[in-house]
Design a protein around this motif. Structure first.
Motif, PDB file in Angstrom:
ATOM      1  N   ARG A 294      95.744 -40.875  89.209  1.00 32.42           N
ATOM      2  CA  ARG A 294      94.539 -40.050  89.290  1.00 32.42           C
ATOM      3  C   ARG A 294      94.364 -39.236  88.007  1.00 32.42           C
ATOM      4  NH1 ARG A 294      95.781 -37.931  93.601  1.00 32.42           N
ATOM      5  NH2 ARG A 294      94.901 -39.575  94.908  1.00 32.42           N
ATOM      6  N   ARG A 295      95.458 -38.716  87.475  1.00 34.61           N
ATOM      7  CA  ARG A 295      95.376 -37.965  86.213  1.00 34.61           C
ATOM      8  C   ARG A 295      94.892 -38.865  85.078  1.00 34.61           C
ATOM      9  NH1 ARG A 295      97.902 -33.135  85.205  1.00 34.61           N
ATOM     10  NH2 ARG A 295      98.266 -33.840  83.073  1.00 34.61           N
ATOM     11  N   LEU A 296      95.392 -40.088  85.040  1.00 34.65           N
ATOM     12  CA  LEU A 296      94.971 -41.010  83.990  1.00 34.65           C
ATOM     13  C   LEU A 296      93.499 -41.377  84.155  1.00 34.65           C
ATOM     14  CD1 LEU A 296      98.050 -43.423  83.758  1.00 34.65           C
ATOM     15  CD2 LEU A 296      97.464 -41.515  82.244  1.00 34.65           C
ATOM     16  N   HIS A 297      93.075 -41.592  85.381  1.00 38.08           N
ATOM     17  CA  HIS A 297      91.668 -41.937  85.610  1.00 38.08           C
ATOM     18  C   HIS A 297      90.749 -40.791  85.207  1.00 38.08           C
ATOM     19  CE1 HIS A 297      88.135 -43.735  87.265  1.00 38.08           C
ATOM     20  NE2 HIS A 297      88.037 -42.871  88.261  1.00 38.08           N
ATOM     21  N   LEU A 298      91.139 -39.569  85.521  1.00 37.80           N
ATOM     22  CA  LEU A 298      90.339 -38.408  85.129  1.00 37.80           C
ATOM     23  C   LEU A 298      90.285 -38.262  83.611  1.00 37.80           C
ATOM     24  CD1 LEU A 298      91.458 -35.776  87.794  1.00 37.80           C
ATOM     25  CD2 LEU A 298      89.252 -36.949  87.647  1.00 37.80           C
ATOM     26  N   ALA A 299      91.418 -38.518  82.950  1.00 35.29           N
ATOM     27  CA  ALA A 299      91.439 -38.444  81.486  1.00 35.29           C
ATOM     28  C   ALA A 299      90.557 -39.527  80.884  1.00 35.29           C
ATOM     29  CB  ALA A 299      92.874 -38.578  80.974  1.00 35.29           C
ATOM     30  N   ALA A 300      90.557 -40.722  81.490  1.00 34.52           N
ATOM     31  CA  ALA A 300      89.736 -41.820  80.979  1.00 34.52           C
ATOM     32  C   ALA A 300      88.258 -41.530  81.146  1.00 34.52           C
ATOM     33  CB  ALA A 300      90.095 -43.122  81.704  1.00 34.52           C
ATOM     34  N   GLN A 301      87.891 -40.826  82.213  1.00 33.65           N
ATOM     35  CA  GLN A 301      86.490 -40.536  82.468  1.00 33.65           C
ATOM     36  C   GLN A 301      85.870 -39.664  81.381  1.00 33.65           C
ATOM     37  OE1 GLN A 301      86.846 -39.014  86.568  1.00 33.65           O
ATOM     38  NE2 GLN A 301      85.586 -40.737  87.226  1.00 33.65           N
ATOM     39  N   ALA A 302      86.704 -38.905  80.696  1.00 30.84           N
ATOM     40  CA  ALA A 302      86.196 -38.028  79.631  1.00 30.84           C
ATOM     41  C   ALA A 302      86.296 -38.683  78.260  1.00 30.84           C
ATOM     42  CB  ALA A 302      86.972 -36.710  79.637  1.00 30.84           C
ATOM     43  N   ALA A 303      86.625 -39.968  78.202  1.00 31.45           N
ATOM     44  CA  ALA A 303      86.826 -40.647  76.919  1.00 31.45           C
ATOM     45  C   ALA A 303      85.953 -41.895  76.832  1.00 31.45           C
ATOM     46  CB  ALA A 303      88.297 -41.030  76.752  1.00 31.45           C
ATOM     47  N   ASP A 304      85.676 -42.308  75.616  1.00 29.19           N
ATOM     48  CA  ASP A 304      84.954 -43.552  75.362  1.00 29.19           C
ATOM     49  C   ASP A 304      85.991 -44.617  75.056  1.00 29.19           C
ATOM     50  OD1 ASP A 304      83.183 -45.547  74.690  1.00 29.19           O
ATOM     51  OD2 ASP A 304      82.786 -44.764  72.672  1.00 29.19           O
ATOM     52  N   ILE A 305      86.549 -45.220  76.097  1.00 28.48           N
ATOM     53  CA  ILE A 305      87.678 -46.120  75.919  1.00 28.48           C
ATOM     54  C   ILE A 305      87.717 -47.134  77.063  1.00 28.48           C
ATOM     55  CG2 ILE A 305      89.278 -44.658  77.218  1.00 28.48           C
ATOM     56  CD1 ILE A 305      91.448 -45.382  75.180  1.00 28.48           C
ATOM     57  N   LEU A 306      88.219 -48.325  76.774  1.00 35.52           N
ATOM     58  CA  LEU A 306      88.511 -49.313  77.807  1.00 35.52           C
ATOM     59  C   LEU A 306      89.991 -49.168  78.149  1.00 35.52           C
ATOM     60  CD1 LEU A 306      86.573 -52.455  76.520  1.00 35.52           C
ATOM     61  CD2 LEU A 306      86.113 -51.180  78.617  1.00 35.52           C
ATOM     62  N   PHE A 307      90.277 -49.011  79.418  1.00 32.43           N
ATOM     63  CA  PHE A 307      91.627 -48.675  79.848  1.00 32.43           C
ATOM     64  C   PHE A 307      92.074 -49.607  80.960  1.00 32.43           C
ATOM     65  CE2 PHE A 307      94.145 -45.403  82.534  1.00 32.43           C
ATOM     66  CZ  PHE A 307      95.343 -45.933  82.089  1.00 32.43           C
ATOM     67  N   TRP A 308      93.081 -50.442  80.639  1.00 28.67           N
ATOM     68  CA  TRP A 308      93.671 -51.347  81.628  1.00 28.67           C
ATOM     69  C   TRP A 308      95.109 -50.934  81.910  1.00 28.67           C
ATOM     70  CZ3 TRP A 308      90.957 -53.432  77.385  1.00 28.67           C
ATOM     71  CH2 TRP A 308      89.771 -54.111  77.694  1.00 28.67           C
ATOM     72  N   ALA A 309      95.483 -50.942  83.170  1.00 33.96           N
ATOM     73  CA  ALA A 309      96.872 -50.725  83.566  1.00 33.96           C
ATOM     74  C   ALA A 309      97.364 -52.005  84.236  1.00 33.96           C
ATOM     75  CB  ALA A 309      96.990 -49.546  84.526  1.00 33.96           C
ATOM     76  N   MET A 310      98.426 -52.563  83.690  1.00 33.11           N
ATOM     77  CA  MET A 310      99.036 -53.769  84.254  1.00 33.11           C
ATOM     78  C   MET A 310     100.131 -53.352  85.238  1.00 33.11           C
ATOM     79  SD  MET A 310      97.119 -55.124  81.943  1.00 33.11           S
ATOM     80  CE  MET A 310      97.633 -54.402  80.405  1.00 33.11           C
ATOM     81  N   ARG A 311      99.918 -53.637  86.516  1.00 29.42           N
ATOM     82  CA  ARG A 311     100.842 -53.204  87.553  1.00 29.42           C
ATOM     83  C   ARG A 311     101.337 -54.390  88.370  1.00 29.42           C
ATOM     84  NH1 ARG A 311      98.731 -48.994  91.431  1.00 29.42           N
ATOM     85  NH2 ARG A 311     100.982 -48.821  91.792  1.00 29.42           N
ATOM     86  N   PRO A 312     102.464 -54.247  89.071  1.00 27.28           N
ATOM     87  CA  PRO A 312     102.970 -55.338  89.905  1.00 27.28           C
ATOM     88  C   PRO A 312     101.994 -55.692  91.021  1.00 27.28           C
ATOM     89  CG  PRO A 312     104.678 -53.696  89.514  1.00 27.28           C
ATOM     90  CD  PRO A 312     103.403 -53.110  89.009  1.00 27.28           C
ATOM     91  N   LEU A 313     101.970 -56.955  91.378  1.00 26.28           N
ATOM     92  CA  LEU A 313     101.063 -57.432  92.411  1.00 26.28           C
ATOM     93  C   LEU A 313     101.320 -56.735  93.749  1.00 26.28           C
ATOM     94  CD1 LEU A 313      98.821 -59.462  93.116  1.00 26.28           C
ATOM     95  CD2 LEU A 313     100.613 -61.142  93.590  1.00 26.28           C
ATOM     96  N   ALA A 314     102.563 -56.347  93.993  1.00 24.48           N
ATOM     97  CA  ALA A 314     102.894 -55.674  95.252  1.00 24.48           C
ATOM     98  C   ALA A 314     102.137 -54.366  95.420  1.00 24.48           C
ATOM     99  CB  ALA A 314     104.401 -55.417  95.323  1.00 24.48           C
ATOM    100  N   GLY A 315     101.676 -53.785  94.303  1.00 23.26           N
ATOM    101  CA  GLY A 315     100.942 -52.528  94.363  1.00 23.26           C
ATOM    102  C   GLY A 315      99.539 -52.665  94.909  1.00 23.26           C
ATOM    103  N   ALA A 316      99.099 -53.892  95.194  1.00 24.70           N
ATOM    104  CA  ALA A 316      97.742 -54.088  95.724  1.00 24.70           C
ATOM    105  C   ALA A 316      97.561 -53.402  97.065  1.00 24.70           C
ATOM    106  CB  ALA A 316      97.443 -55.581  95.844  1.00 24.70           C
ATOM    107  N   GLN A 317      98.642 -53.199  97.804  1.00 24.26           N
ATOM    108  CA  GLN A 317      98.557 -52.557  99.117  1.00 24.26           C
ATOM    109  C   GLN A 317      98.532 -51.040  99.015  1.00 24.26           C
ATOM    110  OE1 GLN A 317      98.066 -54.530 101.714  1.00 24.26           O
ATOM    111  NE2 GLN A 317      98.281 -56.303 100.355  1.00 24.26           N
ATOM    112  N   ASP A 318      98.788 -50.493  97.832  1.00 22.89           N
ATOM    113  CA  ASP A 318      98.836 -49.045  97.658  1.00 22.89           C
ATOM    114  C   ASP A 318      97.454 -48.491  97.331  1.00 22.89           C
ATOM    115  OD1 ASP A 318     101.555 -49.333  97.994  1.00 22.89           O
ATOM    116  OD2 ASP A 318     101.961 -49.404  95.828  1.00 22.89           O
ATOM    117  N   ALA A 319      97.234 -47.250  97.702  1.00 25.21           N
ATOM    118  CA  ALA A 319      95.988 -46.576  97.352  1.00 25.21           C
ATOM    119  C   ALA A 319      95.937 -46.325  95.849  1.00 25.21           C
ATOM    120  CB  ALA A 319      95.876 -45.260  98.112  1.00 25.21           C
ATOM    121  N   SER A 320      94.740 -46.394  95.289  1.00 28.00           N
ATOM    122  CA  SER A 320      94.581 -46.195  93.854  1.00 28.00           C
ATOM    123  C   SER A 320      93.189 -45.633  93.574  1.00 28.00           C
ATOM    124  CB  SER A 320      94.773 -47.515  93.098  1.00 28.00           C
ATOM    125  OG  SER A 320      94.411 -47.367  91.739  1.00 28.00           O
ATOM    126  N   PRO A 321      93.077 -44.724  92.587  1.00 26.87           N
ATOM    127  CA  PRO A 321      91.763 -44.186  92.223  1.00 26.87           C
ATOM    128  C   PRO A 321      90.943 -45.148  91.370  1.00 26.87           C
ATOM    129  CG  PRO A 321      93.428 -43.246  90.798  1.00 26.87           C
ATOM    130  CD  PRO A 321      94.164 -44.092  91.816  1.00 26.87           C
TER     131      PRO A 321
END
Length: 242
Positions: free
Chosen positions: A141-168
């Motif tokens: 959530r902190r990273l997403h909020l920081a990205a919202q204030a920037a002019d940037i493309l932001f990708w996070a590569m995460r394990p597939l198992a994280g698909a079941q977890d909540a994410s902003p």
């Protein structure tokens, strides 16, 4: 009584059966079939985008190549905690000069998270690719909020198992290796559920013979070395820039 919609705000009304849009700019992915599946028709800037992978090197770098090629001539590209050391020659062959790359290697997960947040807040890079080892919802959530204030493309590569977890993240894609490319399942987007996973052919990936296709996994193609140099002394810095 039917809901009333102001005729002056037709674009402000979003229906769940329709693809939404983004307030920020959108960068084309370079693949028309994928653009048609994404709200706004491309990668949203100023937002966290999650690519959920079974393992590194299944096509994610090739997938991002067109977008990165559009950024490199003007702005730097940051790589935070990649699984392997970037190979400068391969990136240059892609049209991504090594001098445009910023490689951040951190000793701890917390340091990597801090480095990614500082890059987002600094605003000097046009793209950030981040491989978090452990990512709690509040950290994302902190990273997403920081990205919202920037002019940037932001990708996070995460394990597939994280698909079941909540994410902003407003956009989450699950990537699976496929014959000659990748299979993309949209886990989360502003729009209707995806009917069927999208098979996307990627240049540079081998196609297995039809008789062998079910038992063949495409070779790792990410332009990254598998030999990582020995870590340098930290010298009280939270992350090392290479």
């Amino acid at each position: 009584m039917p809901a009333l919609v102001s005729p002056a705000l037709p674009d402000a009304v979003w229906r769940a059966s329709q693809l939404g849009s983004h307030r920020s700019a959108v960068a084309p992915t370079g693949y028309a079939a994928l653009d048609r599946e994404l709200p706004g028709g491309g990668w949203p800037s100023a937002a966290l985008i999650e690519l959920l992978l079974r393992q590194a090197g299944i096509g994610e770098m090739q997938l991002l190549r067109p977008a990165l090629a559009g950024i490199a001539p003007k702005r730097r590209i940051a790589l935070v905690q990649p699984p392997h050391a970037p190979q400068a020659a391969a990136w240059s062959a892609w049209g991504l000069p090594a001098e445009r790359l910023l490689w951040v290697r951190a000793a701890r997960s917390a340091d990597a998270m801090w480095s990614a947040e500082q890059i987002l807040r600094n605003g000097s890079c046009g793209a950030l690719l981040f491989w978090p080892t452990h990512a709690r919802p509040e950290a994302l959530r902190r990273l997403h909020l920081a990205a919202q204030a920037a002019d940037i493309l932001f990708w996070a590569m995460r394990p597939l198992a994280g698909a079941q977890d909540a994410s902003p993240a407003p956009l989450r894609l699950a990537l699976h290796p496929a014959n000659g490319g990748v299979k993309i399942a949209i886990v989360k987007r502003r729009g209707p559920l995806q009917g069927a996973p999208l098979h996307l052919a990627l240049d540079g990936l081998p196609s297995a013979p039809a008789s062998l296709a079910p038992s063949i996994t495409p070779v790792s193609h990410a332009r990254l070395d598998r030999r990582v140099p020995a870590a340098a002394a930290a010298r009280n810095l939270p992350a090392a820039l290479v």
